[in-house]
Design a protein around this motif. Sequence first.
Motif, PDB file in Angstrom:
ATOM      1  N   LEU A  37       0.657  -1.259  -0.022  1.00 12.54           N
ATOM      2  CA  LEU A  37       0.151  -0.015  -0.044  1.00 12.54           C
ATOM      3  C   LEU A  37       0.794   1.302  -0.151  1.00 12.54           C
ATOM      4  O   LEU A  37       0.601   2.360  -0.802  1.00 12.54           O
ATOM      5  N   GLY A 102       9.186 -11.816  -1.714  1.00 11.25           N
ATOM      6  CA  GLY A 102      10.009 -10.557  -1.969  1.00 11.25           C
ATOM      7  C   GLY A 102      11.355 -11.005  -1.053  1.00 11.25           C
ATOM      8  O   GLY A 102      11.983 -11.795  -1.276  1.00 11.25           O
ATOM      9  N   GLY A 113      -3.149 -11.162   5.136  1.00  8.87           N
ATOM     10  CA  GLY A 113      -4.356 -10.640   4.470  1.00  8.87           C
ATOM     11  C   GLY A 113      -3.916  -9.638   3.299  1.00  8.87           C
ATOM     12  O   GLY A 113      -4.586  -9.533   2.423  1.00  8.87           O
ATOM     13  N   ILE A 230      15.036 -10.753  -4.078  1.00 10.20           N
ATOM     14  CA  ILE A 230      13.835  -9.953  -3.859  1.00 10.20           C
ATOM     15  C   ILE A 230      12.966  -9.707  -5.137  1.00 10.20           C
ATOM     16  O   ILE A 230      13.567  -8.887  -6.068  1.00 10.20           O
ATOM     17  N   PRO A 233       6.924 -12.854  -8.732  1.00  6.06           N
ATOM     18  CA  PRO A 233       7.218 -13.650  -9.872  1.00  6.06           C
ATOM     19  C   PRO A 233       6.999 -13.346 -11.181  1.00  6.06           C
ATOM     20  O   PRO A 233       6.209 -12.335 -11.470  1.00  6.06           O
TER      21      PRO A 233
HETATM   22  C1  LIG Z   1       9.937  -4.767  -3.530  1.00  4.51           C
HETATM   23  C2  LIG Z   1       8.833  -5.520  -3.189  1.00  4.51           C
HETATM   24  C3  LIG Z   1       8.715  -6.904  -3.766  1.00  4.51           C
HETATM   25  C4  LIG Z   1       7.549  -7.680  -3.286  1.00  4.51           C
HETATM   26  N1  LIG Z   1       7.900  -8.986  -3.685  1.00  4.51           N
HETATM   27  C5  LIG Z   1       6.589  -9.833  -3.393  1.00  4.51           C
HETATM   28  C6  LIG Z   1       6.447 -11.153  -3.972  1.00  4.51           C
HETATM   29  O1  LIG Z   1       7.751 -11.575  -4.178  1.00  4.51           O
HETATM   30  N2  LIG Z   1       5.485 -11.741  -3.492  1.00  4.51           N
HETATM   31  C7  LIG Z   1       4.216 -11.209  -3.301  1.00  4.51           C
HETATM   32  O2  LIG Z   1       3.462 -12.051  -3.110  1.00  4.51           O
HETATM   33  N3  LIG Z   1       4.167  -9.988  -2.827  1.00  4.51           N
HETATM   34  C8  LIG Z   1       5.376  -9.130  -2.918  1.00  4.51           C
HETATM   35  N4  LIG Z   1       5.477  -7.981  -2.842  1.00  4.51           N
HETATM   36  C9  LIG Z   1       4.087  -7.019  -2.177  1.00  4.51           C
HETATM   37  C10 LIG Z   1       3.985  -7.226  -0.507  1.00  4.51           C
HETATM   38  O3  LIG Z   1       5.282  -6.919   0.126  1.00  4.51           O
HETATM   39  C11 LIG Z   1       3.285  -8.542  -0.093  1.00  4.51           C
HETATM   40  O4  LIG Z   1       2.333  -9.019  -0.890  1.00  4.51           O
HETATM   41  C12 LIG Z   1       2.839  -8.394   1.404  1.00  4.51           C
HETATM   42  O5  LIG Z   1       2.383  -9.566   1.979  1.00  4.51           O
HETATM   43  C13 LIG Z   1       1.688  -7.348   1.488  1.00  4.51           C
HETATM   44  O6  LIG Z   1       1.262  -7.685   2.828  1.00  4.51           O
HETATM   45  P1  LIG Z   1       1.020  -6.124   3.786  1.00  4.51           P
HETATM   46  O7  LIG Z   1       0.603  -6.441   5.094  1.00  4.51           O
HETATM   47  O8  LIG Z   1       2.136  -5.232   3.837  1.00  4.51           O
HETATM   48  O9  LIG Z   1      -0.250  -5.411   2.911  1.00  4.51           O
HETATM   49  P2  LIG Z   1      -0.385  -3.690   2.819  1.00  4.51           P
HETATM   50  O10 LIG Z   1       0.553  -3.124   1.977  1.00  4.51           O
HETATM   51  O11 LIG Z   1      -1.053  -3.376   4.105  1.00  4.51           O
HETATM   52  O12 LIG Z   1      -1.802  -3.811   1.879  1.00  4.51           O
HETATM   53  C14 LIG Z   1      -2.015  -4.465   0.582  1.00  4.51           C
HETATM   54  C15 LIG Z   1      -3.574  -4.271   0.230  1.00  4.51           C
HETATM   55  O13 LIG Z   1      -4.324  -5.192   0.977  1.00  4.51           O
HETATM   56  C16 LIG Z   1      -5.385  -4.382   1.566  1.00  4.51           C
HETATM   57  N5  LIG Z   1      -5.635  -5.319   2.709  1.00  4.51           N
HETATM   58  C17 LIG Z   1      -4.632  -5.455   3.701  1.00  4.51           C
HETATM   59  N6  LIG Z   1      -5.103  -6.383   4.659  1.00  4.51           N
HETATM   60  C18 LIG Z   1      -6.298  -6.313   4.200  1.00  4.51           C
HETATM   61  C19 LIG Z   1      -7.684  -7.107   4.871  1.00  4.51           C
HETATM   62  N7  LIG Z   1      -7.376  -7.859   6.187  1.00  4.51           N
HETATM   63  N8  LIG Z   1      -8.683  -7.215   4.321  1.00  4.51           N
HETATM   64  C20 LIG Z   1      -8.797  -6.547   3.173  1.00  4.51           C
HETATM   65  N9  LIG Z   1      -7.979  -5.909   2.573  1.00  4.51           N
HETATM   66  C21 LIG Z   1      -6.411  -5.747   3.151  1.00  4.51           C
HETATM   67  C22 LIG Z   1      -4.840  -3.100   1.729  1.00  4.51           C
HETATM   68  O14 LIG Z   1      -5.874  -2.250   1.767  1.00  4.51           O
HETATM   69  C23 LIG Z   1      -4.064  -2.928   0.417  1.00  4.51           C
HETATM   70  O15 LIG Z   1      -4.901  -2.440  -0.484  1.00  4.51           O
HETATM   71  C24 LIG Z   1       6.516  -6.979  -2.626  1.00  4.51           C
HETATM   72  C25 LIG Z   1       6.614  -5.704  -2.482  1.00  4.51           C
HETATM   73  C26 LIG Z   1       7.613  -5.024  -2.907  1.00  4.51           C
HETATM   74  C27 LIG Z   1       7.777  -3.603  -2.528  1.00  4.51           C
END
Ligand SMILES: Cc1cc2nc3c(=O)[nH]c(=O)nc-3n(C[C@H](O)[C@H](O)[C@H](O)COP(=O)(O)OP(=O)(O)OC[C@H]3O[C@@H](n4cnc5c(N)ncnc54)[C@H](O)[C@@H]3O)c2cc1C
Length: 328
Positions: A37, A102, A113, A230, A233
């Motif tokens: 986000l 990541g 989530g 990092i 996919p």
């Molecule tokens: C450099 C980089 C590399 C990455 N590599 C990967 C990767 O290899 N694989 C991968 O899967 N992801 C990757 N990500 C994405 C991300 O880091 C992960 O998916 C992480 O698990 C997101 O979780 P978060 O709690 O930080 O979500 P947030 O950033 O807090 O939320 C993500 C979205 O989900 C919504 N949300 C969060 N929780 C809920 C809930 N309980 N109910 C409804 N909506 C919700 C939020 O509103 C937002 O829209 C990467 C990101 C970056 C910056």
Amino acid sequence: MRLPKFEYLEPKTLQEAVRALASDAKRSVLLAGGTDLLVNMKHRVIEPKQVINLKTIPKLAYVKNVKDELRIGALATLHDLSSSRVIQERFPILSHVATKVGAYALQAMGTLGGNLCQGNRCRFYNQSAFWRGAKPPCYKAGGKLCHVVRKPGECHSTYCGDMAPVLIALEAQVRVVGPNGERVLSLSKLYSRDGKRPLSLRKGEILKEVLIPPPSGKTLYLKWRRRESIEFPIVSLALHIEKDGTEKIGKARIIFSAVGSGPVETIGAEEMLESSSLDNRTIERVSNQAAKEISPMRTSIYSPSYKRRMAGILLRQALENFQIPNPK
Ligand SMILES: Cc1cc2nc3c(=O)[nH]c(=O)nc-3n(C[C@H](O)[C@H](O)[C@H](O)COP(=O)(O)OP(=O)(O)OC[C@H]3O[C@@H](n4cnc5c(N)ncnc54)[C@H](O)[C@@H]3O)c2cc1C
Ligand code: SF4
């Protein structure tokens, strides 16, 4: 890079968060770990009026057995998944996949989530405001065209999450909470497959927990990415196989990520696999079939034909791996 201005809420209960979200759903976002986000907000891909922090709600980060079912709270981090003894013993594949998201910093902050609900990606959309300013805005950004395909109104931005394919292969369900109470739906149905609005959550709904039935069969996850350290996919694959008591396959699930607007299940290839033995001819036919069934779009720097080819190669590797007998 700075965040845009927004109102910030710290609800103490899920009901409070649901009320706040439902009050202005179009201009509100939920914040979990923030690893997806906050990047999008810094790039001005989204500029919400209201940010609702779920991390201030107690008791949403858990891993527990309830009867035979495993329940994981939406706020459990990916590190919680990889380090949980319960998950390591009952679903080692989930611990494994959590370590593939990541890099470690993202696993420590990122939640399950947030991983399941992360935004879809497109090389014309996930860019800085400056970069995007060189072209007219696309449908997903509220504009009147798509830079990828010429189909009026359609957006094919791509779901690139790692956890969803393997959880769908394990037949997981999700419990969501909204203004009208709770409902449980299969994880596969959480995804609308519409790139503009990729989740089927209704107004004010929040994902509360993931429910996983008792383990059966064997599950593999293969991820093809540019850098092992990092990276999202380029293509990834969850393969789940249950034998039918003989040498033949009873049930098969083949789910890809990063090739469609949600996780993509290749039903034709699954049917081809069921009731077959894992011989070389079957492996070749099933891999070719799966590669035909997916329709990747030019939403990343990798061409659709490259993704298709790699999807077939991943599936062939996974099926060949299933032939290796487990050590006694
Ligand atoms: C450099 C980089 C590399 C990455 N590599 C990967 C990767 O290899 N694989 C991968 O899967 N992801 C990757 N990500 C994405 C991300 O880091 C992960 O998916 C992480 O698990 C997101 O979780 P978060 O709690 O930080 O979500 P947030 O950033 O807090 O939320 C993500 C979205 O989900 C919504 N949300 C969060 N929780 C809920 C809930 N309980 N109910 C409804 N909506 C919700 C939020 O509103 C937002 O829209 C990467 C990101 C970056 C910056
Ligand atoms: S697929 Fe088209 S509409 Fe969707 S984000 Fe990309 S350019 Fe925009």
